[in-house]
Design an enzyme around this catalytic site. Structure first.
Site, mmCIF file in Angstrom:
data_model
loop_
_atom_site.group_PDB
_atom_site.id
_atom_site.type_symbol
_atom_site.label_atom_id
_atom_site.label_comp_id
_atom_site.label_asym_id
_atom_site.label_seq_id
_atom_site.Cartn_x
_atom_site.Cartn_y
_atom_site.Cartn_z
ATOM 1 N N GLY A 10 -12.713 44.965 -68.645
ATOM 2 C CA GLY A 10 -12.739 43.521 -68.356
ATOM 3 C C GLY A 10 -14.185 43.067 -68.435
ATOM 4 O O GLY A 10 -14.654 42.253 -67.643
ATOM 5 N N ALA A 11 -14.902 43.617 -69.433
ATOM 6 C CA ALA A 11 -16.363 43.488 -69.470
ATOM 7 C C ALA A 11 -16.858 42.087 -69.792
ATOM 8 O O ALA A 11 -18.007 41.760 -69.509
ATOM 9 C CB ALA A 11 -16.916 44.471 -70.498
ATOM 10 N N ASP B 197 -15.943 37.288 -65.567
ATOM 11 C CA ASP B 197 -16.902 36.737 -64.622
ATOM 12 C C ASP B 197 -17.540 37.785 -63.708
ATOM 13 O O ASP B 197 -18.750 37.814 -63.515
ATOM 14 C CB ASP B 197 -16.099 35.758 -63.759
ATOM 15 C CG ASP B 197 -16.931 34.592 -63.360
ATOM 16 O OD1 ASP B 197 -17.734 34.153 -64.204
ATOM 17 O OD2 ASP B 197 -16.795 34.165 -62.194
ATOM 18 N N HIS C 229 -15.699 44.408 -49.950
ATOM 19 C CA HIS C 229 -17.147 44.143 -50.000
ATOM 20 C C HIS C 229 -17.764 43.880 -48.624
ATOM 21 O O HIS C 229 -18.954 43.973 -48.448
ATOM 22 C CB HIS C 229 -17.480 43.034 -51.014
ATOM 23 C CG HIS C 229 -17.245 41.644 -50.503
ATOM 24 N ND1 HIS C 229 -16.004 41.060 -50.428
ATOM 25 C CD2 HIS C 229 -18.104 40.722 -50.023
ATOM 26 C CE1 HIS C 229 -16.120 39.850 -49.935
ATOM 27 N NE2 HIS C 229 -17.384 39.607 -49.682
ATOM 28 N N ASP D 108 -5.941 36.934 -47.792
ATOM 29 C CA ASP D 108 -7.250 36.909 -48.447
ATOM 30 C C ASP D 108 -8.363 37.489 -47.561
ATOM 31 O O ASP D 108 -9.279 38.142 -48.057
ATOM 32 C CB ASP D 108 -7.570 35.438 -48.803
ATOM 33 C CG ASP D 108 -8.824 35.296 -49.642
ATOM 34 O OD1 ASP D 108 -8.937 36.023 -50.649
ATOM 35 O OD2 ASP D 108 -9.685 34.468 -49.307
ATOM 36 N N HIS E 49 -10.846 42.204 -44.862
ATOM 37 C CA HIS E 49 -12.189 42.092 -44.266
ATOM 38 C C HIS E 49 -12.164 42.104 -42.730
ATOM 39 O O HIS E 49 -12.887 42.860 -42.089
ATOM 40 C CB HIS E 49 -12.886 40.824 -44.748
ATOM 41 C CG HIS E 49 -12.922 40.672 -46.242
ATOM 42 N ND1 HIS E 49 -13.115 41.735 -47.081
ATOM 43 C CD2 HIS E 49 -12.782 39.589 -47.044
ATOM 44 C CE1 HIS E 49 -13.105 41.305 -48.344
ATOM 45 N NE2 HIS E 49 -12.895 40.014 -48.338
HETATM 46 C C1 BG6 Z 1 -13.295 37.293 -50.673
HETATM 47 C C2 BG6 Z 1 -12.218 36.251 -50.576
HETATM 48 O O1 BG6 Z 1 -12.744 38.576 -50.546
HETATM 49 O O2 BG6 Z 1 -14.249 37.087 -49.649
HETATM 50 C C3 BG6 Z 1 -12.826 34.866 -50.661
HETATM 51 O O3 BG6 Z 1 -11.292 36.429 -51.620
HETATM 52 C C4 BG6 Z 1 -13.899 34.691 -49.627
HETATM 53 O O4 BG6 Z 1 -11.832 33.860 -50.503
HETATM 54 C C5 BG6 Z 1 -14.901 35.832 -49.714
HETATM 55 O O5 BG6 Z 1 -14.553 33.471 -49.880
HETATM 56 C C6 BG6 Z 1 -15.880 35.762 -48.565
HETATM 57 O O6 BG6 Z 1 -16.895 36.676 -48.817
HETATM 58 P P1 BG6 Z 1 -18.333 36.448 -48.208
HETATM 59 O O7 BG6 Z 1 -19.068 37.691 -48.543
HETATM 60 O O8 BG6 Z 1 -18.890 35.216 -48.872
HETATM 61 O O9 BG6 Z 1 -18.145 36.231 -46.756
#
Ligand code: BG6
Length: 441
Positions: free
Chosen positions: A12-13, A16, A153, A210, A215
């Site tokens: 998917g290079a 984005d 992340h 999401d 997270h």
């Molecule tokens: C992503 C979500 O995983 O994390 C987004 O899909 C969200 O909707 C984002 O905006 C938030 O990441 P960060 O690092 O900006 O807090």
């Protein structure tokens, strides 16, 4: 170096993610000497590119650019990589829509990649418990779990990695980390922006899928799990999973900002939530009876992610006979400015005995001169050196989905105005985190 000679393949290079995040992060790693001229970076996609046109598209510095090349499609990739004599280890970063994960993984396997490979994927990992299980099963048919790196992340954020250090490298906090001393735990992750151009994805997900399932549950696990016997990734993941297994949603409320249904990609009459608040319980000996509040949403009054720990009030004795002393609080500022703030009561200087609220602040920007690396730099470096600590296992994602089974898409959705923070009324008594912004900016 352990990272020598490995090939990084971005599938998917021309997308984005590859252009804006992955290639720039790899370039920074190269600049810092974490990658070198023995490494190869191969872009793979359906679009035909020459090596040069691919390099030009991702706009790179010349020396680093020389590591890059392009291969159209997966067929013939094995021979192509072998012919470039770049060593045995190959990392596949699937910078593709999640629907493509299984097809790509199986195509790679069919192409002959089995040993010495890593497969990197990013959320969403499924849509609910059943689909996550199915995804994991399908991936397991092509690659071993130990070869799969699932990115969350948030785990790469410096202030998140510091949670375990704070808890287990400071004798001060370990003894109070339980229901005897802590009154409640609050996690707040707010964004002032709406869904931008992600309507098509977001409308099928909603903020609980999401942000909460991944997270926020990861933050909560690090904050409340038991001490692992060692710091090896298997032990940490085991403790996180056990914690997730003890988690139960007690109450929740869902909200949607006015104007959401007019956004591009959103279905007319959509009842997808853009803000949610949840009250959870952890059914284990350490945390029983302690409420956990989570809230997260888009288009609210400000951007900021914080964790608040409220300690129990003091007995009504001595300085607190009238019950007026504010209980201690610990605030972890995850972003935008990283820090930890502890609220204390202190005697105000003077001839009388008045007591005031004060703060002890630890701000990353003041304490450390070094730059805080972007999440992708840290994650890519860990993948390249094979460190799985900051990645999420199949069991963790499945367990997290299970906790939310009865909540997803259920219940009414209440409207709120853009730029305001909805009040869910779950009895959370939220800490006013905005007050802490100036204390560590
Ligand atoms: C992503 C979500 O995983 O994390 C987004 O899909 C969200 O909707 C984002 O905006 C938030 O990441 P960060 O690092 O900006 O807090």
């Amino acid at each position: 170096m352990i990272t020598d000679n490995c090939t990084i393949v971005i599938l998917g290079a021309s997308g984005d993610l590859a252009r804006r995040k992955l290639v720039p992060a790899l370039q920074l790693l190269y600049k810092k000497g974490k990658l070198n001229d023995s490494n190869r970076i191969v872009g793979v996609g359906r679009t035909p590119f020459t090596d040069d046109s691919f390099r030009n598209m991702v706009a790179l510095e010349e020396r680093f650019g020389a590591l890059l090349s392009y291969h159209q499609g997966i067929e013939g990739l094995k021979l192509y990589i072998t012919s470039r004599k770049a060593g045995e280890r190959v990392i596949f970063f699937l910078a593709q829509p999640p629907e493509a994960y299984v097809t790509t993984a199986c195509a790679l396997r069919k192409e002959g990649f089995a040993k010495n490979v890593s497969l990197v994927i990013e959320k969403p990992f499924g849509y609910n418990y059943a689909s996550a299980q199915k995804l994991n099963q399908k991936l397991a048919e092509c690659f071993n779990e130990s070869n799969i790196f699932r990115i969350d992340h948030y785990l790469a954020k410096e202030a998140v990695q510091n949670i375990l250090v704070f808890r287990f490298a400071n004798a001060l906090f370990y003894p109070i980390w339980n229901s005897r001393y802590i009154e409640s735990i609050q996690i707040s992750a707010l964004e002032d922006i709406g869904i931008l151009n992600r309507g098509a994805y977001f409308d099928k997900a909603g903020i609980i899928r999401d942000m909460v399932q991944n997270h926020l549950f990861q933050l909560l696990s690090l904050l409340t799990m038991e001490a692992p016997p060692t710091l090896c990734p298997v032990d940490i993941s085991l403790q996180k999973t056990l914690l997730l297994r003890s988690l139960r949603v007690e109450r929740y409320r869902r909200f949607q900002y006015n104007g959401y249904t007019a956004e591009k990609g959103v279905a007319a009459g959509s009842t997808t939530e853009t803000y949610a608040e949840l009250k959870l319980a952890i059914d284990n000996f350490r945390w029983t009876g302690i409420p956990i509040y989570l809230r997260t949403g888009k288009a609210v009054n400000r951007r900021g992610t914080e964790i608040g720990i409220r300690l129990k009030p003091l007995p009504r004795l001595l300085f607190n006979e009238r019950g007026e002393l504010s209980p201690n609080r610990i605030v972890f500022k995850i972003q935008p400015a990283e820090g930890i703030i502890i609220d204390l009561s202190s005697k105000a200087p003077g001839t009388d005995n008045s007591i005031v609220g004060t703060h002890m602040n630890f701000c990353y920007r003041d304490a450390f001169a070094s730059e805080i690396p972007d999440a992708y730099q840290r994650l890519l470096h860990d993948i390249i050196r094979g460190d799985r600590t900051l990645f999420v296992t199949a069991e963790e994602t499945e367990t997290a989905w299970k906790v939310l089974e009865k909540v997803l898409d259920k219940g009414d959705v209440t409207a709120y105005e853009r730029g305001t923070l909805p009040d869910a009324g779950l009895g959370s008594d939220w800490i006013d985190f905005e007050k802490y912004v100036s204390l560590c900016a």
